[in-house]
Design an enzyme around this catalytic site. Sequence first.
Site, mmCIF file in Angstrom:
data_model
loop_
_atom_site.group_PDB
_atom_site.id
_atom_site.type_symbol
_atom_site.label_atom_id
_atom_site.label_comp_id
_atom_site.label_asym_id
_atom_site.label_seq_id
_atom_site.Cartn_x
_atom_site.Cartn_y
_atom_site.Cartn_z
ATOM 1 N N ASP A 18 -7.880 1.336 -3.223
ATOM 2 C CA ASP A 18 -7.339 0.311 -2.328
ATOM 3 C C ASP A 18 -5.876 0.663 -2.048
ATOM 4 O O ASP A 18 -5.064 0.738 -2.961
ATOM 5 C CB ASP A 18 -7.454 -1.056 -3.034
ATOM 6 C CG ASP A 18 -6.931 -2.192 -2.174
ATOM 7 O OD1 ASP A 18 -6.594 -1.943 -0.992
ATOM 8 O OD2 ASP A 18 -6.854 -3.322 -2.690
ATOM 9 N N ASP A 45 -8.546 0.139 4.657
ATOM 10 C CA ASP A 45 -7.727 0.685 3.570
ATOM 11 C C ASP A 45 -8.415 0.664 2.205
ATOM 12 O O ASP A 45 -7.763 0.719 1.178
ATOM 13 C CB ASP A 45 -6.377 -0.045 3.509
ATOM 14 C CG ASP A 45 -6.481 -1.418 2.883
ATOM 15 O OD1 ASP A 45 -7.526 -2.067 3.070
ATOM 16 O OD2 ASP A 45 -5.541 -1.831 2.200
ATOM 17 N N GLU A 46 -9.737 0.591 2.218
ATOM 18 C CA GLU A 46 -10.467 0.546 0.944
ATOM 19 C C GLU A 46 -11.712 1.420 1.001
ATOM 20 O O GLU A 46 -12.430 1.397 1.997
ATOM 21 C CB GLU A 46 -10.966 -0.880 0.669
ATOM 22 C CG GLU A 46 -9.968 -1.819 0.081
ATOM 23 C CD GLU A 46 -10.596 -3.192 -0.038
ATOM 24 O OE1 GLU A 46 -11.447 -3.386 -0.911
ATOM 25 O OE2 GLU A 46 -10.256 -4.061 0.774
HETATM 26 MG MG LIG Z 1 -5.043 -2.915 0.333
#
Ligand SMILES: [Mg+2]
Lengths: 405, 80
Positions: free
Chosen positions: A9, A104-105
């Site tokens: 993350d 973003d993961e």
């Molecule tokens: Mg994040």
Amino acid sequence: MSRIIIHIDMNSYFASVEQQANPFLRGKPIGITGKHQERSVIATASIEAKKLGVKTAMSTWEAKRICPSMILYPGDPEKYSYITCQFNSIFNEYTDCVEQFSIDECFLDVSKTATDYLEAIVLAQIIRERIKETCGEQITCSIGIAPNKLMAKLCSEQVKPNGITTVNQQNILKFLDTCKLKDLCGIGTKIENRLNALGINTFEQLRKFSLEKLVNEFKSYGYWLYEAAHGRDDSPVINTYEEPKSIGHSYTLSENTDNKKEMKYCLLGLSDRVAGRLRKECLVARCVHVVVRYADFNEMTQQQKFTEPTSNGLTLFKIAWQMIDQWLDESKPVRLLGISATTLSRGNEHQSLFKKERKVHSLQKTLDEIQNRYGSNAWTRASLIDVHFKERSSGFHSPNSPSTM
Amino acid sequence: MHEFLNDQIDVIASFCQNRVIPKRIRWNERDYDISNVNLVHTAREGQKRIFYFSVSDNTNYFKLKLDPEYLEWHLVELYN
Ligand SMILES: [Mg+2]
């Protein structure tokens, strides 16, 4: 066979990318916003801003009140998509099982690459360094390592920024009991409140609660909750590209308006964009969903299904406007308009029996080719010649926008 | 201040190991020496791939745009 799953993350993603690009933002509280700053929300707060109490999705107005020194900075979706592609290609060097969970993961199944947790930790460190080398020092991530996706995600939440947290099969329950119910991905405020009402405040209490009663209260979600309380999750890391469930755009007008003509133009422009993306992905829609947000932030939404699948902008617009026209409260100025096409399936629009429509259809193909070659601003409808969408936004309003790569 | 613009500029750049590194830009009749290239990204404009360079000197952040088809450079953002 037991698995080893890594969840990665990125920390304060959009803000970190901007701090990487622009060194004068480093070490400062910044908030990434949409195109009209004073009318927007914080899409991402920098690590510094978070320390001062600013949260994601706060209105810029409220964020400024909490943290007057905060720098509001407009988002740049193209930049973020590019960096996302960069780190995704790093992940793919270490395993062929990568699932992009959001911009973003990612989840990585490294069961084949790493034989034990020690190797997985070393791998996580290598990946973290590679991201820094490729994308820049400012772009950091938190990593969780666990036997399944649910626990790996819970692990990565533990240490921010830059942490690596692991939990193995033996200490899952001990780890879970240090977490709050709401920390788990899948337990939101509503579910938490319902659990609390049943006298369940911890994972330990959830484990001891009767499965039958859970299923009574939550239907099939009860099974999931029961499994989750034991730290169990057998969902696979899926590395195939998933078809989008909907394609939509919304737009915050530069000023609130009660002018219907202006709204129609905006909606038509949005409809054209949605339709263009449908055609690009070879999809057709059988349902249109609209949203109108008034200046007082009250929202009206409605959807309509139809039998003839379409990827035509004008058709989408007509259906959308018909709905809005019925219930639009003309006494209230409008702040935002949105349209999404849903119930998607693969295919092209049916050839019409009418000559005129067939002509439009073949013209559309040519117009699409022009846009593919020269960009989306290559042509516009004559009626939309005065409508200009501000392009630079956080990407917040278009969650399923395709990668620009 | 953060400004969005689209001004054509002159650039001195070095080409090394498949990379383009802007060294100096001339904008508004002034030269600026680039001290850092902080981030490079690309984006599609139709079929074209456009390059963006986020660079800085001691007091300014510049976002430069390179159109590889016409070898045109533009200054598109300024922050100081
Ligand atoms: Mg994040």
